[in-house]
Scaffold this motif. Structure first.
Motif, PDB file in Angstrom:
ATOM      1  N   UNK A   1      13.532   0.156  13.601  1.00  0.00           N
ATOM      2  CA  UNK A   1      13.351  -1.005  12.767  1.00  0.00           C
ATOM      3  C   UNK A   1      13.190  -0.679  11.299  1.00  0.00           C
ATOM      4  N   UNK A   2      13.060   0.609  10.970  1.00  0.00           N
ATOM      5  CA  UNK A   2      12.858   0.983   9.561  1.00  0.00           C
ATOM      6  C   UNK A   2      14.058   1.737   8.999  1.00  0.00           C
ATOM      7  N   UNK A   3      15.223   1.571   9.639  1.00  0.00           N
ATOM      8  CA  UNK A   3      16.407   2.325   9.214  1.00  0.00           C
ATOM      9  C   UNK A   3      16.779   2.052   7.766  1.00  0.00           C
ATOM     10  N   UNK A   4      16.680   0.783   7.352  1.00  0.00           N
ATOM     11  CA  UNK A   4      17.051   0.428   5.979  1.00  0.00           C
ATOM     12  C   UNK A   4      16.160   1.137   4.967  1.00  0.00           C
ATOM     13  N   UNK A   9      15.287   5.622   0.983  1.00  0.00           N
ATOM     14  CA  UNK A   9      14.555   6.803   0.516  1.00  0.00           C
ATOM     15  C   UNK A   9      15.494   8.000   0.391  1.00  0.00           C
ATOM     16  N   UNK A  10      16.350   8.189   1.407  1.00  0.00           N
ATOM     17  CA  UNK A  10      17.298   9.312   1.368  1.00  0.00           C
ATOM     18  C   UNK A  10      18.221   9.189   0.161  1.00  0.00           C
ATOM     19  N   UNK A  11      18.754   7.985  -0.062  1.00  0.00           N
ATOM     20  CA  UNK A  11      19.643   7.779  -1.210  1.00  0.00           C
ATOM     21  C   UNK A  11      18.918   8.054  -2.527  1.00  0.00           C
ATOM     22  N   UNK A  12      17.661   7.609  -2.606  1.00  0.00           N
ATOM     23  CA  UNK A  12      16.895   7.833  -3.830  1.00  0.00           C
ATOM     24  C   UNK A  12      16.665   9.309  -4.100  1.00  0.00           C
ATOM     25  N   UNK A  13      16.353  10.069  -3.047  1.00  0.00           N
ATOM     26  CA  UNK A  13      16.140  11.511  -3.208  1.00  0.00           C
ATOM     27  C   UNK A  13      17.426  12.216  -3.629  1.00  0.00           C
ATOM     28  N   UNK A  14      18.546  11.814  -3.038  1.00  0.00           N
ATOM     29  CA  UNK A  14      19.825  12.422  -3.400  1.00  0.00           C
ATOM     30  C   UNK A  14      20.183  12.128  -4.853  1.00  0.00           C
ATOM     31  N   UNK A  15      19.869  10.929  -5.317  1.00  0.00           N
ATOM     32  CA  UNK A  15      20.147  10.593  -6.716  1.00  0.00           C
ATOM     33  C   UNK A  15      19.325  11.459  -7.671  1.00  0.00           C
ATOM     34  N   UNK A  29      13.690  15.370  13.445  1.00  0.00           N
ATOM     35  CA  UNK A  29      13.078  14.043  13.541  1.00  0.00           C
ATOM     36  C   UNK A  29      11.585  14.169  13.293  1.00  0.00           C
ATOM     37  N   UNK A  30      11.064  13.325  12.428  1.00  0.00           N
ATOM     38  CA  UNK A  30       9.625  13.286  12.173  1.00  0.00           C
ATOM     39  C   UNK A  30       9.096  11.959  12.696  1.00  0.00           C
ATOM     40  N   UNK A  31       8.311  12.007  13.751  1.00  0.00           N
ATOM     41  CA  UNK A  31       7.813  10.784  14.359  1.00  0.00           C
ATOM     42  C   UNK A  31       6.543  10.307  13.671  1.00  0.00           C
ATOM     43  N   UNK A  32       6.314   9.040  13.752  1.00  0.00           N
ATOM     44  CA  UNK A  32       5.079   8.476  13.228  1.00  0.00           C
ATOM     45  C   UNK A  32       3.988   8.413  14.282  1.00  0.00           C
ATOM     46  N   UNK A  33       4.310   8.833  15.525  1.00  0.00           N
ATOM     47  CA  UNK A  33       3.337   8.808  16.610  1.00  0.00           C
ATOM     48  C   UNK A  33       2.736  10.193  16.824  1.00  0.00           C
ATOM     49  N   UNK A  34       1.462  10.206  17.173  1.00  0.00           N
ATOM     50  CA  UNK A  34       0.773  11.478  17.398  1.00  0.00           C
ATOM     51  C   UNK A  34       1.284  12.149  18.668  1.00  0.00           C
ATOM     52  N   UNK A  35       1.342  13.478  18.639  1.00  0.00           N
ATOM     53  CA  UNK A  35       1.697  14.259  19.814  1.00  0.00           C
ATOM     54  C   UNK A  35       0.450  14.480  20.677  1.00  0.00           C
TER      55      UNK A  35
END
Length: 219
Positions: A1-4, A9-15, A29-35
């Motif tokens: 749900x947070x793809x946009x 963010x990726x585009x901003x970093x590349x710029x 992959x960096x998850x937002x859930x704890x392991x």
């Protein structure tokens, strides 16, 4: 749900000239859930007397509950709950105490939950359009005084479908006159006849099922 947001963010970093390694080009992959190890660390620090796993599917709750027991929480003090379960905390401890209605709630402006009926109507209006049929009758004499008049939005473009609308009016008029001749005098019953006749005509001629709104007025 947070793809946009991630893409932005990726585009901003590349710029800015950064080299970005992401899941589109590498197996990362960096998850937002704890392991599991992180959850165990948290439990070892907090050392809870009671433990109620939250968030995730039921299988996740079961796995989390097992971690709690593994980290020293007494089995009888671990509660598995689902949406709607009521938990009571008292001097005797923590326990289930019933259920309340729970589920998805669609909030629409200041109206609150609009319900499935309204959502279903909106879906029909969006996909098929609406046809409003207005006719005025003299209940006493059993005659049609004015109409039928058809107002449509989202079904056909009225200026380019005059012949079709005229034919629909004739069909509805015949249905109303037939009902009146048979002794029908209730506006509600006449509206059912209008809806049935208009709906059948619209479906047969255009293979569409717009919302039919009959309006029978008494003179």
């Amino acid at each position: 749900g947070n793809e946009t947001n991630v893409t932005r963010v990726i585009d901003g970093l590349l710029r800015l000239g950064a080299e970005v390694i992401h899941s589109g080009i590498a197996d990362v992959h960096a998850t937002g859930h704890a392991q599991a190890d992180e959850l165990k660390t948290y439990l070892s620090i907090v050392k809870p007397e009671f433990f109620v796993p939250v968030h995730g599917e039921y299988r996740h709750l079961v796995a989390h509950a097992k971690l709690g027991i593994l980290m020293g929480v007494a089995k009888e003090n671990v509660l598995l709950c689902e949406d709607g379960d009521v938990i009571e905390l008292s001097d005797e401890g923590l326990d289930h105490s019933g259920r309340i209605p729970a589920g998805y709630l669609y909030v629409d402006g200041i109206v609150g939950d609009v319900g499935q009926g309204v959502l279903r109507d909106r879906k029909v209006l969006a996909e098929e359009g609406v046809v409003v049929v207005v006719v005025t009758v003299d209940i006493g004499s059993g005659k049609v005084l004015t109409g039928p008049e058809i107002i449509t939005r989202g079904w056909v473009y009225a200026p380019e479908a005059e012949d079709l609308l005229d034919e629909a009016c004739d069909v509805v008029s015949a249905a109303v006159e037939k009902a009146l001749a048979e002794g029908v005098r209730s506006p509600e019953a006449l509206e059912k006849d209008v809806r049935r006749a208009a709906g059948r005509f619209v479906n047969e001629r255009t293979k569409r099922r717009p919302m039919i709104v009959p309006v029978v007025m008494e003179a």
